[in-house]
Design an enzyme around this catalytic site. Structure first.
Site, PDB file in Angstrom:
ATOM      1  N   LYS A   1      -3.451   0.378  -6.189  1.00 58.47           N
ATOM      2  CA  LYS A   1      -3.879   1.224  -7.298  1.00 58.47           C
ATOM      3  C   LYS A   1      -5.301   0.859  -7.694  1.00 58.47           C
ATOM      4  O   LYS A   1      -5.576   0.231  -8.713  1.00 58.47           O
ATOM      5  CB  LYS A   1      -2.934   1.075  -8.490  1.00 58.47           C
ATOM      6  CG  LYS A   1      -2.919   2.332  -9.353  1.00 58.47           C
ATOM      7  CD  LYS A   1      -2.341   3.523  -8.613  1.00 58.47           C
ATOM      8  CE  LYS A   1      -2.564   4.820  -9.373  1.00 58.47           C
ATOM      9  NZ  LYS A   1      -2.151   5.983  -8.627  1.00 58.47           N
TER      10      LYS A   1
ATOM     11  N   SER B   1      -0.852  11.132  -6.483  1.00 59.30           N
ATOM     12  CA  SER B   1      -0.289  10.509  -7.685  1.00 59.30           C
ATOM     13  C   SER B   1       0.507  11.548  -8.481  1.00 59.30           C
ATOM     14  O   SER B   1       1.511  12.043  -8.004  1.00 59.30           O
ATOM     15  CB  SER B   1      -1.394   9.861  -8.514  1.00 59.30           C
ATOM     16  OG  SER B   1      -0.891   8.723  -9.195  1.00 59.30           O
TER      17      SER B   1
END
Length: 586
Positions: free
Chosen positions: A189, A385
């Site tokens: 991330k 995402s």
């Protein structure tokens, strides 16, 4: 004094009256001027493919029909452009397409879709010609589909492969006293990595390298086919910068003709059999597309397929053509679900993600719709995402080879100014009734207990995200977790690991939806229909220039994009499921 007051009141009254008259004139002009829009397409014409105003797949429409009068008619959707090109194949008035100094804001997957439409157009026997003063790699990718590619003699050609640059702010935070407190799940991330490190992690370098290589393979495969140059040769040209001048580009067969623009136009006249002293007929792609959409034949099919466009960052609120809002998206899915004429839904996603709660609300509507009729996802430039969150439970998922997807990870960012406040003499104290009653304050050091509770929320959303993906893709939690952790994939790689079902564009997804619904003849209906108020109307009037437009003029396009990214970070409230970085291919 009374006399002066009366005079002042009269002057103000006259001023207000004149302003109302002016507004009325503009309003009437907008209404009747908009209705008259449209141009005649003359015989023996060429379409000029200028795409500078084509950014989104969908140009949008409004729930209130009066709002259409005030819509920004300058912009058209890429989907409409592609349909217009398809119509042009059989339009006897159109003999070819000219791509002239095109500066397009389209992403790579959108460019691929347009490129495919142009390749299909060429099968009609009509020509495509392209000219540029200079080519960026993205521009050349699209232009290379042309039968003949021209380049200005003193122009330049950018063909060198892809790269990515990431800035890191760890030292800046320590020196300034402004710290971004990061709470995340997922080793990939990397949206938050710049705030934690001074250099790129191995995991991040690995995923960016794989991503760039996958996109480059997709680009060179298409160019290789169009220009009849091997991929190995294209890589050799890129490595050695062997096409850096127009003459070198021609020698490497990337362009056909090195000449000035007048020579290019002369060649079009010759192809049209027009005398060199006369002008040839041309129509802009914008005008041709508007003509195409306003004169389209009404379908007599009883069945419909709903195409719901989800484009932009995912946020709360109504949303618009640039923002995915829960209001318009949930309403669109509900309307499609309840409409008996609509037999299937295609969800076209072009989003890097955003707000986790909004993503889950949209996911739920997809889940409810799927129980009633098939839902097929078509991914554009990216569905990452939160963009993948709202896609994962569809019956089928389509992506282009160069679509960016995945990024199944969660993070939260809390700006903290406590060190800066101490440096400049600001001190803060809190008074509370209970141990945890105080909200987070950026002027107080982050409390470990508050951090633990927030991390618990991040972990909960991550588990929910992975569970949704596992159930939607018929995988185990462990299988999804292994390919998740926030890592980003291209469509070409995503199909290998089960995140995507098929490689293809929007038309392929529509055909799949029709097949799942067991219908053969159908029309399509576009969603969302946005609900707008009077303030939104004013922004679209000719004299109402947005503050964004003013800022862009003053600081330039590139600086405005940086400012926009900073603004986006500031508005990210709550836990985010968003792509870890922005990719721009030039």
């Amino acid at each position: 004094m009374k006399f002066l007051g009366n005079v002042l009141a009269t002057v103000i009254g006259i001023f207000i009256f004149l302003m109302l008259c002016l507004f009325g004139i503009v309003l009437i002009g907008t209404i009747f001027g908009g209705e008259a829009e449209g141009v005649e397409v003359k015989g023996n014409s060429v379409i000029e493919l200028n795409l500078e105003d084509v950014k989104n797949d969908y140009a949008g429409k409004y729930k209130d029909p009066w709002m259409t009068i005030f819509a920004d008619k300058k912009h058209i959707g890429l989907t409409d452009v592609i349909h217009a090109i398809e119509e042009a194949k059989t339009d006897n008035n159109i003999k070819g397409i000219s791509i002239l100094n095109d500066d397009s804001p389209l992403g790579m997957a959108q460019s691929k879709a347009l490129r495919d439409a142009l390749e299909d157009f060429k099968k009609s026997g009509k020509f495509i010609m392209a000219y540029a003063n200079s080519f960026s790699q993205k521009e050349y990718y699209l232009n290379s589909i042309a039968n003949t590619v021209y380049l200005n003699p003193v122009g330049d050609m950018d063909f060198k492969g892809l790269s990515s640059e990431v800035m890191f702010f760890k030292d800046l935070q320590e020196k300034s006293g402004v710290k971004m407190e990061v709470i995340r799940h997922g080793k990939y991330k990397s949206a938050v990595e710049p705030f934690l490190e001074n250099k790129m992690s191995d995991a991040n370098r690995q995923q960016i390298t794989a991503l760039l290589n996958s996109i480059w393979i997709s680009v060179t495969n298409d160019i290789s086919k169009s220009r009849n140059i091997s991929v190995a040769k294209l890589n050799q040209i890129a490595n050695g910068l062997l096409a850096r001048t127009p003459q070198m580009a021609k020698a490497q067969k990337l362009v056909d003709v090195v000449a000035y623009e007048d020579v290019y136009h002369a060649a079009i006249k010759k192809a049209l059999d027009v005398d060199s002293s006369e002008d040839y007929n041309k129509v802009s792609i914008r005008d041709y597309t508007i003509n195409s959409t306003t004169t389209s034949k009404i379908s007599d099919a009883n069945d419909e397929i709903a195409i719901i466009y989800a484009q932009g960052e995912i946020q709360s609120g109504e949303g618009d053509v640039n923002v995915i809002g829960e209001g318009s998206m949930r309403r669109s899915l509900q309307e499609a679900r309840k409409n008996d004429k609509i037999k299937a839904v295609v969800l076209r996603i072009n989003s890097p993600g955003g707000n986790a709660l909004t993503s889950d609300l949209i996911w739920r509507e997809v889940e409810l719709t799927k129980k009633v009729k098939p839902v097929v996802v078509s991914m554009g430039n990216y569905a990452a995402s939160g963009g993948y969150y709202i896609a994962c439970n569809a019956n089928k998922i389509f992506a282009e080879n160069n679509t960016i997807t995945g990024s199944i990870g969660v993070f939260g960012i809390l700006p903290n100014f406590s060190q800066l406040a101490t440096k400049i003499g600001i001190h803060v104290e809190q008074v509370k009734t209970h141990e945890n009653s105080a909200n987070y304050s950026p002027f107080v050091p982050l409390d470990e207990k508050f951090k633990a509770v927030t991390l618990e929320g991040v972990e909960h959303i991550y588990r929910t995200f992975v569970t949704h993906v596992a159930e939607g893709r018929k995988m185990t939690f462990a299988q999804v977790d292994a390919i998740a952790q926030g890592r980003v994939w291209t469509g070409a790689d995503a199909i290998k690991i089960g995140l995507v079902d098929k490689i293809g564009g929007l038309d392929d997804a529509i055909k799949e939806a029709a097949s799942l619904a067991k219908i053969k003849t159908y029309s399509t209906q576009n969603f969302p229909e946005y609900e707008k108020n009077f303030d939104d109307i004013l922004e679209n009037l000719p004299f109402a220039k947005s503050k964004e437009a003013f800022i862009k003029e003053e600081i330039g396009e590139e600086n405005y994009l940086v400012l926009e990214q900073i603004k986006r970070i500031q508005t990210q409230k709550g836990i985010q499921v968003i792509m870890p970085f922005t990719i721009t291919i030039e």
